[in-house]
Design an enzyme around this catalytic site. Structure first.
Site, PDB file in Angstrom:
ATOM      1  N   CYS A 335      -1.299   8.628  16.414  1.00 42.06           N
ATOM      2  CA  CYS A 335      -0.931   7.435  15.628  1.00 42.06           C
ATOM      3  C   CYS A 335      -0.747   6.154  16.058  1.00 42.06           C
ATOM      4  O   CYS A 335      -0.756   5.246  15.267  1.00 42.06           O
ATOM      5  CB  CYS A 335       0.490   8.119  15.377  1.00 42.06           C
ATOM      6  N   ARG A 364      -1.639  17.929  25.622  1.00 40.00           N
ATOM      7  CA  ARG A 364      -0.324  18.590  25.280  1.00 40.00           C
ATOM      8  C   ARG A 364      -0.048  19.470  26.312  1.00 40.00           C
ATOM      9  O   ARG A 364      -1.075  20.673  26.481  1.00 40.00           O
ATOM     10  CB  ARG A 364      -0.196  19.086  23.653  1.00 40.00           C
ATOM     11  N   GLN A 382      -9.275  15.851  18.201  1.00 39.56           N
ATOM     12  CA  GLN A 382      -8.779  16.107  16.718  1.00 39.56           C
ATOM     13  C   GLN A 382      -9.583  15.143  15.862  1.00 39.56           C
ATOM     14  O   GLN A 382      -9.838  13.978  16.324  1.00 39.56           O
ATOM     15  CB  GLN A 382      -7.376  15.654  16.672  1.00 39.56           C
ATOM     16  N   ASP A 384      -8.703  13.043  13.576  1.00 41.09           N
ATOM     17  CA  ASP A 384      -7.491  12.498  13.259  1.00 41.09           C
ATOM     18  C   ASP A 384      -7.662  11.426  12.464  1.00 41.09           C
ATOM     19  O   ASP A 384      -8.471  10.409  12.687  1.00 41.09           O
ATOM     20  CB  ASP A 384      -6.660  12.376  14.463  1.00 41.09           C
ATOM     21  N   HIS A 386      -5.330   8.304  10.123  1.00 41.04           N
ATOM     22  CA  HIS A 386      -3.915   7.959   9.345  1.00 41.04           C
ATOM     23  C   HIS A 386      -4.141   6.857   8.191  1.00 41.04           C
ATOM     24  O   HIS A 386      -4.944   5.952   8.194  1.00 41.04           O
ATOM     25  CB  HIS A 386      -3.343   7.161  10.587  1.00 41.04           C
ATOM     26  N   LYS A 465       4.648  18.694   5.657  1.00 42.20           N
ATOM     27  CA  LYS A 465       3.458  18.625   5.804  1.00 42.20           C
ATOM     28  C   LYS A 465       2.698  19.811   4.821  1.00 42.20           C
ATOM     29  O   LYS A 465       3.254  20.605   4.515  1.00 42.20           O
ATOM     30  CB  LYS A 465       2.764  18.966   7.129  1.00 42.20           C
ATOM     31  N   HIS A 511      -0.478  11.326   8.065  1.00 42.58           N
ATOM     32  CA  HIS A 511      -1.371  12.003   9.266  1.00 42.58           C
ATOM     33  C   HIS A 511      -2.234  13.056   8.712  1.00 42.58           C
ATOM     34  O   HIS A 511      -1.660  13.920   7.951  1.00 42.58           O
ATOM     35  CB  HIS A 511      -0.509  12.387  10.425  1.00 42.58           C
TER      36      HIS A 511
HETATM   37 ZN   LIG Z   1      -0.761  11.023  13.634  1.00 40.45          ZN
END
Ligand SMILES: [Zn+2]
Ligand SMILES: [Zn+2]
Length: 645
Positions: A335, A364, A382, A384, A386, A465, A511
Site C-alpha cells: 500500500c 510476512r 500478490q 495487489d 489500490h 473487507k 485495497h
Molecule cells: Zn493495501
C-alpha cells in the site's frame, strides 16, 4: 426448596419435572431425535445427556444430524483414542485432543514416533473399547485437587493447563480406566462411536511453539454412520492424489530447500512458466479495466511503517533490517508506495478513480508450524491494487471489483462464496469510518444480488473487507480474493483531492486482490486441476515423441516451427520405446502428444493425441498451431491465445 422445576423447550412449550431430573429423561418425554439424542443445550450451554437439571432452564436437544453432535462424537473419539494409546503405551503422556474440521486429533508425548503399524494397533484397541460401551462419566473437582491428581499420574501437560485455569472447579471425564481433564460434553458411552478411522500421524510442538517438546499428533475422523465415513475417506484419497506438494514434485514445478529457508518457494522452469502466464494474464486483465501498473520497492523506512500503523499493529509479522544506521522494514503489504505515488501530484476529482496495480512481492513472518507447501509461505507475490476514489465513486468501484472476480473465477472454473468481515478488537479508525466502510461493502453485494455471510470481528485492523472463498473441484473452500475498504490510511498520509467546489477532500482507499497470493493460487490451481492444466495454462502444451531416433531431425524441425508460432512444445529425445515416452508424457499431464513415425516424416505431418487418449487426425504443424490457438482461446474464454510467452 421447591421440588419441581420448569423446563422451557425451543418451541416455547414448558414442562414441569422434579428437580434433579436428567436431561436424557426430559428429552425422552419430548420425543425421539431422527438419529437419537447425543447431548443438549441447557441454558445455551452444551451438556451431557446425563446432566441433572437443578433449576428452571431452557433445554434444546442435540440430535445426531447436527454439526454440534458431530463435534461431540469426534472429541469423544479423541478420548477413546487416548485410552487406547495409554493401554498399549502406558508411559505415553497425554496433552490435548480437540475435535477439528473433518475429525479430531490427540497429542501424545512418547519415547519414539508412532508408526503406521502402531496406528493399526491403536485403532483395533479403540474398536475393543467401543464394543464395551463404556460410560463417559463426569466428575467436578476443585482445581487444586485436580492438579494433585494429574501430578500424581505424571501428566505434566495436564498440570500445566490446570495451572493456567482460573476456575476454582474443573471437570474430569472418565471412561474405562482413562481419566481426562475436560469440559465436555461427551457421547453417553463409547458404543456411540461406530464409524471412525485414524488417518495420519505427525510431529507437533506442544502449544505450537518450537521451543517446546515435540509431541506426536494422531489424526482421525469419525461419523455417525459408516456410509459418511466411507465417502469422506474416498474424498481424502482424492485430495492426497491432488496434493500440490506431491504434484509439484512429480511435475517438476517448484521446490523448497532447507538451505534457503522455510516458506520460500523455488520455482523450477515449468512452475515459473505457469507463474509467468498467470502474471501476463493478470497484467492484461488489469489494463483492460483501467488499472495502471506500478512498481514499488521492497524496503521502506521504518518511520513510514510507523506512520501507516503497521509498526504498531503488524510488527510481529514483519522483517526489519538496517542500512546506513537507518532502520528499514521489508514490506508485508504494497500500500505505502502506492499512496506516495498518489501524493506525488495535486489530484483533482477529475483524475479519480485512480487504480494502481502491482504484482507486489511481500514478506510476512508466519510461524514455522503453519507453513504448508504453496498455501502458507513467507514470501509471496500478490496481484495487489489500490483504488483511490471519491466517497461517491466507492459503490461503483466495489461493484467493478466484484465483476472482475466473477469474470476471472469463471475462466478458472471456480464457484465461490462471499463473506463480509467486520471490525476486529485490535483496530484503528473511528466508529463512523467503520460503519461507513462496512455499509459500502454490504450495499455493493446487496445491489449485485449476492448472498453473503457476515464474520463478526474478522476484518483487517484498518477496515472491513469482503472475502471471496472459492470452491475447488473437491468442493473445498479457499480464501483468495479480498476487497478491503480503508478510510484510515488516506487520513494518516493526508491524501487529498480538489473537489468541484475547489476545496480539498479526502479520497477513499480500497485495497484488493483478485487471485490473492500467486503462490497460494497456484497451489489451489494444481489441486483443482489435479495437475492437468487447461491448454492455455499448461507449461508444456505438446510433447513430440518419435518412434525411433531416425525421425529426430524432423521432430526438431517441427518443434522449432511450432515454437515460432508460440506453441510451448518439447521433444523427448531419449532413446526409449515409444510406449514408455507416451506414458511419461501422460504422467506429466501434457495436453498433446505429437507422435512422429516414418509415415509422418514422409507426409511432413504430425499425429496429435490428447492426454485422455483421443487420437486427432494427421495434420501439418501450422494446422496444429491453429488448433492450439483456438483451444487456448476457448479454455481462457477468449483471453489468451498463443504467444503469451
Ligand atoms: Zn493495501
Ligand atoms: Zn473431552
Amino acid at each position: 426448596m421447591l421440588k419441581e422445576i420448569e423446563i422451557t423447550l425451543p418451541d416455547g412449550n414448558k414442562q414441569t419435572v422434579p428437580r434433579g431430573t436428567a436431561v436424557s429423561e426430559i428429552l425422552g418425554k419430548v420425543g425421539p431425535a431422527p438419529g437419537g439424542w447425543i447431548a443438549a443445550k441447557l441454558n445455551g450451554q452444551l451438556v451431557d445427556l446425563a446432566r441433572k437439571v437443578e433449576e428452571d432452564a431452557t433445554l434444546e436437544g442435540i440430535g445426531t444430524d447436527s454439526q454440534a453432535a458431530l463435534e461431540i462424537l469426534r472429541h469423544s473419539a479423541a478420548h477413546v483414542m487416548a485410552q487406547a494409546v495409554k493401554s498399549i503405551f502406558p508411559e505415553a503422556l497425554i496433552a490435548i485432543g480437540p475435535a477439528i474440521e473433518n475429525g479430531f486429533y490427540y497429542d501424545f508425548d512418547v519415547a519414539r514416533p508412532f508408526t503406521q503399524d502402531d496406528l493399526e494397533k491403536i485403532e483395533a484397541k479403540m474398536k475393543e473399547i467401543t464394543s464395551q460401551k463404556l460410560r463417559f462419566s463426569r466428575l467436578d473437582v476443585p482445581r487444586e485437587e485436580a492438579i494433585g491428581f494429574f501430578s500424581g499420574l505424571g501428566e505434566k501437560y495436564k498440570v500445566e493447563l490446570l495451572e493456567e485455569f482460573t476456575d476454582p472447579v474443573v471437570s474430569y471425564y472418565q471412561q474405562g480406566d482413562l481419566v481426562d481433564l475436560c469440559r465436555g460434553p461427551h457421547i453417553p458411552h463409547t458404543g456411540f462411536l461406530k464409524a471412525f478411522k485414524l488417518t495420519s500421524v505427525a510431529g507437533a510442538y506442544w502449544r505450537g511453539n518450537e521451543h517446546n517438546p515435540m509431541l506426536q499428533r494422531i489424526y482421525g475422523t469419525a461419523f455417525f454412520d459408516k456410509e459418511s465415513l466411507k465417502k469422506y475417506l474416498t474424498f481424502l484419497e482424492e485430495a492426497q492424489k491432488r496434493d500440490h506438494r506431491r504434484l509439484g514434485k512429480e511435475l517438476d514445478l517448484f521446490s523448497f530447500s532447507d538451505e534457503i529457508g522455510a516458506g520460500m518457494v523455488i520455482y523450477h522452469p515449468k512452475g515459473a512458466l505457469i507463474r509467468h502466464i498467470l502474471e501476463n494474464f493478470e497484467k492484461r486483465e488489469h489494463l483492460r479495466r483501467g488499472y495502471q501498473i506500478v512498481v514499488g520497492p521492497t524496503l521502506l523506512k521504518t518511520e513510514l511503517w510507523k506512520r501507516s500503523g503497521h509498526f504498531d499493529h503488524y510488527r510481529e509479522n514483519m522483517y526489519f533490517t538496517e542500512i546506513d544506521e537507518q532502520s528499514y522494514g521489508v514490506k508485508p503489504m504494497n500500500c505505502l508506495s502506492h499512496m506516495l505515488i498518489y501524493k506525488s501530484k495535486i489530484r483533482s476529482y477529475r483524475d479519480l478513480p485512480l487504480r494502481y496495480f502491482e504484482l507486489g512481492t511481500v514478506h510476512r513472518h508466519e510461524k514455522s508450524g503453519v507453513l504448508h507447501g504453496l498455501l502458507r509461505v513467507r514470501q509471496f507475490t500478490q496481484d495487489d491494487a489500490h483504488i483511490l476514489c471519491t466517497p461517491g465513486q466507492l459503490n461503483d468501484e466495489i461493484k467493478g471489483i466484484i465483476d472482475f472476480v466473477i469474470d476471472v473465477m469463471g475462466i478458472f472454473g471456480f464457484d465461490f462464496e462471499m463473506e463480509i468481515s467486520t471490525r476486529p478488537e485490535k483496530s484503528i479508525g473511528s466508529d463512523e469510518d467503520w460503519e461507513r466502510a462496512t455499509a459500502a461493502l454490504t450495499k455493493a453485494l446487496d445491489e449485485k444480488g449476492f448472498q453473503y455471510h457476515i464474520c463478526e470481528g474478522e476484518g483487517a485492523f484498518y477496515g472491513p473487507k469482503i472475502d471471496v472463498k472459492l470452491k475447488d473441484a473437491l468442493d473445498r473452500r479457499w480464501q483468495c480474493a479480498t476487497i478491503q475498504c480503508d478510510f484510515t490510511l488516506p487520513e494518516r498520509f493526508d491524501l487529498t483531492y480538489i473537489g468541484p467546489d475547489g476545496a480539498r477532500h479526502r479520497p477513499v482507499m480500497v485495497h484488493r486482490v483478485i487471485l490473492g497470493a500467486i503462490e497460494r493460487f497456484l497451489g489451489v490451481l494444481i489441486e483443482h486441476y489435479a495437475g492437468a492444466f487447461p491448454l492455455w495454462l499448461a507449461p508444456v502444451q505438446a510433447m513430440i515423441v518419435t518412434v525411433t531416433d531416425a525421425q529426430l531431425d524432423f521432430a526438431r524441425a517441427v518443434c522449432e516451427e511450432l515454437r515460432s508460432r508460440g506453441v510451448r512444445v518439447e521433444v523427448d529425445t531419449r532413446s526409449e520405446k515409444l510406449g514408455y515416452k507416451i506414458r511419461e508424457a501422460q504422467m506429466q499431464k501434457v495436453p498433446y502428444m505429437l507422435v512422429i513415425g516414418d509415415k509422418e516424416v514422409e507426409q511432413g505431418a504430425i499425429a496429435p493425441r490428447k492426454r485422455d487418449g483421443t487420437q486427432v487426425s494427421l495434420m501439418t504443424p501450422p494446422q496444429f498451431a491453429d488448433l492450439v490457438e483456438k483451444e487456448c482461446l476457448e479454455s481462457s474464454m477468449g483471453r489468451v491465445g498463443l504467444g503469451i510467452v
